[in-house]
Design a protein around this motif. Sequence first.
Motif, PDB file in Angstrom:
ATOM      1  N   SER A  96       0.871  -1.269  -0.097  1.00 25.54           N
ATOM      2  CA  SER A  96       0.109  -0.029   0.072  1.00 25.54           C
ATOM      3  C   SER A  96       0.866   1.552   0.147  1.00 25.54           C
ATOM      4  O   SER A  96       0.481   2.369  -0.461  1.00 25.54           O
ATOM      5  CB  SER A  96      -0.958  -0.009   1.131  1.00 25.54           C
ATOM      6  N   PHE A  97       1.940   1.158   0.422  1.00 23.11           N
ATOM      7  CA  PHE A  97       2.994   2.486   0.845  1.00 23.11           C
ATOM      8  C   PHE A  97       3.360   2.864  -0.629  1.00 23.11           C
ATOM      9  O   PHE A  97       3.451   3.863  -1.060  1.00 23.11           O
ATOM     10  CB  PHE A  97       4.112   1.975   1.547  1.00 23.11           C
ATOM     11  N   PHE A  98       3.669   1.797  -1.487  1.00 29.32           N
ATOM     12  CA  PHE A  98       4.234   2.059  -2.784  1.00 29.32           C
ATOM     13  C   PHE A  98       2.847   1.928  -3.764  1.00 29.32           C
ATOM     14  O   PHE A  98       3.149   1.930  -5.190  1.00 29.32           O
ATOM     15  CB  PHE A  98       5.115   0.900  -3.294  1.00 29.32           C
ATOM     16  N   ARG A  99       1.746   2.022  -3.432  1.00 25.38           N
ATOM     17  CA  ARG A  99       0.785   2.216  -4.222  1.00 25.38           C
ATOM     18  C   ARG A  99       0.472   0.949  -5.186  1.00 25.38           C
ATOM     19  O   ARG A  99       0.304   1.090  -6.531  1.00 25.38           O
ATOM     20  CB  ARG A  99       0.644   3.415  -4.902  1.00 25.38           C
ATOM     21  N   LEU A 100       0.789  -0.170  -4.763  1.00 19.06           N
ATOM     22  CA  LEU A 100       0.716  -1.581  -5.419  1.00 19.06           C
ATOM     23  C   LEU A 100      -0.645  -2.203  -5.002  1.00 19.06           C
ATOM     24  O   LEU A 100      -0.764  -2.083  -3.991  1.00 19.06           O
ATOM     25  CB  LEU A 100       2.137  -2.190  -5.292  1.00 19.06           C
ATOM     26  N   GLN A 101      -0.872  -3.130  -5.772  1.00 16.86           N
ATOM     27  CA  GLN A 101      -2.082  -3.801  -5.732  1.00 16.86           C
ATOM     28  C   GLN A 101      -1.813  -5.129  -4.611  1.00 16.86           C
ATOM     29  O   GLN A 101      -0.940  -5.695  -4.888  1.00 16.86           O
ATOM     30  CB  GLN A 101      -2.712  -4.318  -6.974  1.00 16.86           C
ATOM     31  N   VAL A 102      -2.511  -5.104  -3.655  1.00 15.00           N
ATOM     32  CA  VAL A 102      -2.438  -6.040  -2.512  1.00 15.00           C
ATOM     33  C   VAL A 102      -2.622  -7.297  -3.039  1.00 15.00           C
ATOM     34  O   VAL A 102      -3.992  -7.700  -3.448  1.00 15.00           O
ATOM     35  CB  VAL A 102      -2.904  -5.520  -1.259  1.00 15.00           C
ATOM     36  N   PRO A 103      -1.776  -8.467  -2.788  1.00 17.51           N
ATOM     37  CA  PRO A 103      -2.284 -10.012  -3.194  1.00 17.51           C
ATOM     38  C   PRO A 103      -3.417 -10.536  -2.373  1.00 17.51           C
ATOM     39  O   PRO A 103      -3.474  -9.846  -1.322  1.00 17.51           O
ATOM     40  CB  PRO A 103      -1.119 -10.780  -2.994  1.00 17.51           C
ATOM     41  N   ASP A 104      -4.076 -11.316  -2.807  1.00 19.49           N
ATOM     42  CA  ASP A 104      -5.100 -11.772  -2.195  1.00 19.49           C
ATOM     43  C   ASP A 104      -5.090 -12.450  -0.767  1.00 19.49           C
ATOM     44  O   ASP A 104      -5.466 -12.411  -0.100  1.00 19.49           O
ATOM     45  CB  ASP A 104      -6.182 -12.809  -2.880  1.00 19.49           C
ATOM     46  N   ASN A 105      -3.739 -13.155  -0.897  1.00 25.33           N
ATOM     47  CA  ASN A 105      -3.235 -13.666   0.401  1.00 25.33           C
ATOM     48  C   ASN A 105      -2.742 -12.886   1.200  1.00 25.33           C
ATOM     49  O   ASN A 105      -2.592 -13.128   2.397  1.00 25.33           O
ATOM     50  CB  ASN A 105      -2.082 -14.790  -0.028  1.00 25.33           C
ATOM     51  N   LEU A 106      -2.652 -11.524   1.174  1.00 23.95           N
ATOM     52  CA  LEU A 106      -2.403 -10.708   1.865  1.00 23.95           C
ATOM     53  C   LEU A 106      -3.412  -9.630   2.362  1.00 23.95           C
ATOM     54  O   LEU A 106      -3.296  -8.700   3.269  1.00 23.95           O
ATOM     55  CB  LEU A 106      -1.022  -9.770   1.381  1.00 23.95           C
TER      56      LEU A 106
END
Length: 304
Positions: A96-106
């Motif tokens: 989230s800090f680098f504005r990336l999509q968070v994987p479903d397992n996380l």
Amino acid sequence: MDFDEGSNIQSHRLSLTGKSTLSVVSLHSTAVEICEIVYGEHSSSYDAVERFYEASASKENPLVTTTSRTMLTDVLHISRQLSVINVPRPLAVIYSFFRLQVPDNLSSPWIHALRAWTEIDDICESESFDGHRKTIVEHTLNILIFPDIHTDTGTPARSVESAPPTPTSQRAPLHPVHPSLPILGTSLTVPSPFHLRLRIITRFSFNEQGRITHHRDIWDVKDVMGLVPGVSLAQWIGTRLTARGLSYASRAWFRTSGTQSSTPETDAQIRELENGHGPSSSPAAEYAKSTRNDSVDSTVRNFE
């Protein structure tokens, strides 16, 4: 009054009674939904504010006072965020800090830190002649810290009879009745110090259109202080010691000032006073004694 006029008045009263009963059910439903919005996990908070509150409606409690519907919506938005607090996973924070999509397992939370909900205890209503009504709801705010480490040792509580059934899509998740902490290595549990309860009395004022004009939450100082661990026990001991001390102080004060009520006379002393043989018999008692003696003497002479 003729029969037709009496029948009309009676039918008019019945119609008013039927209308009032229907309104009571509607207002109870509104009151329960608002309490779940403010202190629970209800999902339609913003729509309910527009539907149930007047534009100039005010809401107050010991901490916050709002004076408009817009301000109330903003406050409810924050309270809704505080009703469920989860700690995200560290990798999810980095994504989230680098504005990336968070994987479903996380995406699932790492720790469930806090969960809050309310339990409706009682509802009552009063009605005035100008069409305004007040509904009072007694409910309990439950705050459970670290809910995942608790086990529920209670049975589901019976819902309030006056509250109408809630649609399945709007039902809040089931909450533990008696959260307890298990003792490792045993099947025993102990009451959890992480389960905090605050009793609240909420008062709603409705206008003739059925909209809320004033919303007030009343908290007892004793219950608020009881949220701090250990304070409830200290209050239980302190209040009783204080009452005992005031009782002793009151007795000592009246004893030294001489205003303590005198002890009741015994039966023998009362009989002596009635017969005029008391230590300080009054003139009225002496007169009664002499009259009684004269009556006895005259009765004896007549008998002879």
